[in-house]
Design an enzyme around this catalytic site. Structure first.
Site, PDB file in Angstrom:
ATOM      1  N   TRP A 170      -3.580  32.861  76.481  1.00 28.80           N
ATOM      2  CA  TRP A 170      -4.292  33.127  75.525  1.00 28.80           C
ATOM      3  C   TRP A 170      -4.953  34.293  75.526  1.00 28.80           C
ATOM      4  CZ3 TRP A 170      -2.510  29.445  72.455  1.00 28.80           C
ATOM      5  CH2 TRP A 170      -2.108  28.283  72.935  1.00 28.80           C
ATOM      6  N   PHE A 205       6.733  27.831  49.351  1.00 25.64           N
ATOM      7  CA  PHE A 205       5.817  27.170  48.222  1.00 25.64           C
ATOM      8  C   PHE A 205       5.843  25.352  48.556  1.00 25.64           C
ATOM      9  CE2 PHE A 205      10.054  26.358  46.455  1.00 25.64           C
ATOM     10  CZ  PHE A 205       9.885  24.997  45.649  1.00 25.64           C
ATOM     11  N   THR A 206       6.966  25.379  49.494  1.00 24.28           N
ATOM     12  CA  THR A 206       7.130  23.771  49.598  1.00 24.28           C
ATOM     13  C   THR A 206       5.916  23.087  50.598  1.00 24.28           C
ATOM     14  OG1 THR A 206       8.497  24.140  51.461  1.00 24.28           O
ATOM     15  CG2 THR A 206       9.661  23.917  49.378  1.00 24.28           C
TER      16      THR A 206
END
Length: 163
Positions: free
Chosen positions: A19, A36-37
């Site tokens: 991180w 878009f799904t």
């Protein structure tokens, strides 16, 4: 969203500290794929995409997003797919982490909000009625030799459409 994507510290540094580094720090490529799904809402067992942005508006929005991303970072490192096309994207996940980034939402009309609330209520009722397989499995002891006991993603993860 552009700022979050290029600056989110999700990678290791040279010493292995987790991180610590971002896409920008590591000079990595960014692959953008319009999808878009992700705006699917289930109506019973049928997917409903009425909450997705209309394609003409979505394509303009997506291209604007890519333009902002290329201005904020190295344009040659920003890759994208073809808008509205069927694509096969092969990825390899590295670790058991998924981070969902959300942009501030625009005001939603009351009918859309009511639909979303009903959908959420149905999901919560379904979760309460039937314990998921994964929650049942959590109560079972895992064997050291059990391949499903792995804590990270290994191997290639790909999506291919069946003929």
């Amino acid at each position: 969203m552009v700022r979050k994507i290029v600056n989110l510290r999700v990678f290791e540094d040279e010493s292995g500290k987790h991180w610590s580094k971002s896409v920008m720090d590591k000079q990595y490529e960014v692959l953008c794929v319009s999808q878009f799904t992700l705006q699917c809402i289930l109506k019973g067992n049928k997917p409903d995409y009425h909450m997705a942005m209309p394609s003409d508006q979505a394509e303009s929005f997506y291209n604007s997003f890519l333009e902002h991303l290329r201005k904020a970072y190295k344009p040659e490192l920003i890759k994208d797919g073809k808008f509205g096309e069927y694509m096969q994207v092969h990825i390899q996940n590295d670790g058991p982490v998924t981070i969902e980034l959300e942009s501030p939402t625009a005001p939603v009309d009351s009918k859309q909000l009511a639909k979303l609330e009903k959908q959420q209520q149905r999901k919560e009722k379904t979760r309460m009625k039937v314990p998921s397989e994964s929650s049942r499995e959590r109560n079972l002891p895992k064997s050291k030799n059990d391949p499903s006991a792995s804590s990270g993603a290994e191997g290639d993860v790909s999506s291919e459409r069946e003929p």
